[in-house]
Design a protein around this motif. Structure first.
Motif, PDB file in Angstrom:
ATOM      1  N   ILE A 122       0.835  -1.203   0.000  1.00 23.74           N
ATOM      2  CA  ILE A 122       0.000   0.000   0.000  1.00 23.74           C
ATOM      3  C   ILE A 122       0.870   1.254   0.000  1.00 23.74           C
ATOM      4  CG2 ILE A 122      -1.589   1.363   1.430  1.00 23.74           C
ATOM      5  CD1 ILE A 122      -3.035  -1.227   2.099  1.00 23.74           C
ATOM      6  N   LYS A 123       1.962   1.231   0.755  1.00 26.32           N
ATOM      7  CA  LYS A 123       2.876   2.372   0.788  1.00 26.32           C
ATOM      8  C   LYS A 123       3.423   2.664  -0.602  1.00 26.32           C
ATOM      9  CE  LYS A 123       7.041   4.069   3.130  1.00 26.32           C
ATOM     10  NZ  LYS A 123       8.110   3.738   4.116  1.00 26.32           N
ATOM     11  N   ARG A 124       3.793   1.616  -1.346  1.00 29.26           N
ATOM     12  CA  ARG A 124       4.327   1.804  -2.699  1.00 29.26           C
ATOM     13  C   ARG A 124       3.247   2.301  -3.654  1.00 29.26           C
ATOM     14  NH1 ARG A 124       7.312  -2.652  -0.797  1.00 29.26           N
ATOM     15  NH2 ARG A 124       5.764  -4.168  -1.487  1.00 29.26           N
ATOM     16  N   GLU A 144      -9.794  -0.570  -8.704  1.00 30.71           N
ATOM     17  CA  GLU A 144     -10.737  -1.679  -8.881  1.00 30.71           C
ATOM     18  C   GLU A 144     -10.546  -2.733  -7.791  1.00 30.71           C
ATOM     19  OE1 GLU A 144     -11.789  -5.220 -12.096  1.00 30.71           O
ATOM     20  OE2 GLU A 144     -10.539  -3.511 -12.708  1.00 30.71           O
ATOM     21  N   ASN A 145     -11.653  -3.202  -7.222  1.00 29.69           N
ATOM     22  CA  ASN A 145     -11.563  -4.307  -6.267  1.00 29.69           C
ATOM     23  C   ASN A 145     -11.116  -5.582  -6.980  1.00 29.69           C
ATOM     24  OD1 ASN A 145     -14.238  -4.387  -7.557  1.00 29.69           O
ATOM     25  ND2 ASN A 145     -14.642  -6.106  -6.193  1.00 29.69           N
ATOM     26  N   THR A 156     -10.668  -6.006  -0.360  1.00 27.72           N
ATOM     27  CA  THR A 156     -11.686  -5.501   0.573  1.00 27.72           C
ATOM     28  C   THR A 156     -11.874  -4.014   0.339  1.00 27.72           C
ATOM     29  OG1 THR A 156     -10.166  -4.885   2.368  1.00 27.72           O
ATOM     30  CG2 THR A 156     -10.956  -7.175   2.320  1.00 27.72           C
ATOM     31  N   ILE A 157     -13.045  -3.528   0.685  1.00 31.17           N
ATOM     32  CA  ILE A 157     -13.319  -2.092   0.590  1.00 31.17           C
ATOM     33  C   ILE A 157     -12.398  -1.329   1.531  1.00 31.17           C
ATOM     34  CG2 ILE A 157     -15.093  -0.309   0.856  1.00 31.17           C
ATOM     35  CD1 ILE A 157     -15.476  -2.313  -1.513  1.00 31.17           C
ATOM     36  N   GLU A 158     -12.073  -1.929   2.656  1.00 28.05           N
ATOM     37  CA  GLU A 158     -11.186  -1.286   3.626  1.00 28.05           C
ATOM     38  C   GLU A 158      -9.802  -1.020   3.030  1.00 28.05           C
ATOM     39  OE1 GLU A 158     -14.575  -2.874   5.811  1.00 28.05           O
ATOM     40  OE2 GLU A 158     -13.260  -3.766   4.285  1.00 28.05           O
ATOM     41  N   GLN A 159      -9.294  -1.944   2.232  1.00 29.98           N
ATOM     42  CA  GLN A 159      -7.988  -1.736   1.606  1.00 29.98           C
ATOM     43  C   GLN A 159      -8.030  -0.594   0.596  1.00 29.98           C
ATOM     44  OE1 GLN A 159      -7.249  -5.688   0.103  1.00 29.98           O
ATOM     45  NE2 GLN A 159      -6.038  -6.267   1.880  1.00 29.98           N
ATOM     46  N   ILE A 202     -19.268   0.973   1.664  1.00 28.32           N
ATOM     47  CA  ILE A 202     -18.613   1.859   0.694  1.00 28.32           C
ATOM     48  C   ILE A 202     -18.913   3.319   1.022  1.00 28.32           C
ATOM     49  CG2 ILE A 202     -18.589   2.601  -1.726  1.00 28.32           C
ATOM     50  CD1 ILE A 202     -19.075  -0.327  -2.495  1.00 28.32           C
ATOM     51  N   ASP A 203     -20.171   3.596   1.329  1.00 28.33           N
ATOM     52  CA  ASP A 203     -20.578   4.972   1.611  1.00 28.33           C
ATOM     53  C   ASP A 203     -19.907   5.520   2.865  1.00 28.33           C
ATOM     54  OD1 ASP A 203     -21.989   7.302   1.015  1.00 28.33           O
ATOM     55  OD2 ASP A 203     -23.654   6.747   2.317  1.00 28.33           O
TER      56      ASP A 203
END
Length: 287
Positions: A122-124, A144-145, A156-159, A202-203
């Motif tokens: 995620i950092k990259r 895109e998921n 995941t939506i969290e990611q 998501i919202d």
């Protein structure tokens, strides 16, 4: 009126896309900005851009109905410096192509950390996006998921939310929800209660206003399989009943749908016809 279309071929030039979109019954489309299996990408010639834009206008398409999909080789989560840098440069070129064509959105898979861990991946990703947005300011990138395999980030939506939240430019980021990927990752979009739960998630995390497109694909495999094998509408595990519930949700109907189902333009025309029938049949039933 729904916006629906398919991933369209570009062999022979971008100018073919608007007319062929109309011919398959669509009013939206997705394209690759170059050969998706190559690192090389050239910006289009001025005359090709003008003709493409002329036909976009002729077939009454607009910036909310057009989408580019990034090439397959790009991985901005890669721990390998050479691949990360090549991915970054190719993504910059793709954004230039989108900008020249007047296409507002570029869809990307967030990438794979290749076993080195989600946090570093995620950092990259964020580092790459920040650098890109400092150079190009006309295009919005849609994350895109994906499915949970091969070190993928974004299942995941969290990611997806974490990437957007950590970016210096969150206003330049949105998301695309792929029905096959989501179903394979464990989001049961065939169940209205679970679909409502997903949309509320998501919202609350990202905002529904950032959900710009839906990739409309059935899945060859079952819920939570993490296989990522697309199937034509109604012929997979999501099925006719599942898509009828999904497609007629009032929030889902407001978002443009792009088919990435197997087959040629003819097969996409059949899928579009079926999708429209699933909507009309339910509406007729309610009368």
């Amino acid at each position: 009126m729904i916006l629906i279309g398919a991933h369209m071929p570009i062999g022979g030039g971008f100018k073919r896309v608007p007319k062929e979109t109309y011919e398959i019954g669509g009013n939206a489309f997705q394209i690759f900005p170059h050969n998706a299996r190559q690192w090389k990408a050239n910006t289009p010639k001025a005359e090709d851009v003008l003709e493409f834009k002329r036909r976009v206008k002729k077939y009454t398409l607009n910036e909310e109905s057009m989408l580019c999909h990034s090439g397959y080789l790009i991985n901005i989560a890669s721990p390998r410096d050479e691949i990360w840098k090549k991915s970054l440069e190719l993504l910059k070129t793709e954004m230039k192509i989108c900008s020249e064509l007047g296409i507002k959105y570029l869809n990307i898979h967030p990438g794979s950390h290749l076993g080195t861990g989600e946090e570093g991946g995620i950092k990259r990703i964020v580092q790459a996006l920040n650098e890109i947005f400092e150079e190009e300011n006309n295009v919005i990138i849609l994350l895109e998921n994906v499915t949970k395999k091969g070190g993928n980030i974004g299942y995941t939506i969290e990611q997806l939310d974490k990437i957007i939240s950590l970016s210096k430019y969150p206003e330049r980021l949105g998301i695309t929800f792929d029905t096959c990927h989501g179903f394979d990752a464990g989001y049961d979009i065939t169940n209205l209660k679970e679909l409502d739960k997903l949309l509320k998630n998501i919202d609350s995390l990202i905002g529904l206003k950032k959900l710009k497109f839906i990739h409309l694909n059935d899945s060859k495999y079952g819920l939570g399989s993490n296989k990522d094998r697309h199937e034509n509408i109604g012929k997979g595990e999501i099925g006719i009943e599942g898509f009828t519930r999904f497609l007629n949700h009032p929030i889902i109907k407001k978002i443009p749908w792009i088919l990435e189902t197997p087959g040629s333009n003819h097969a996409h025309a059949e899928d579009i016809k079926l999708v429209k029938k699933l909507i009309n049949d339910l509406e007729d039933h309610k009368k």
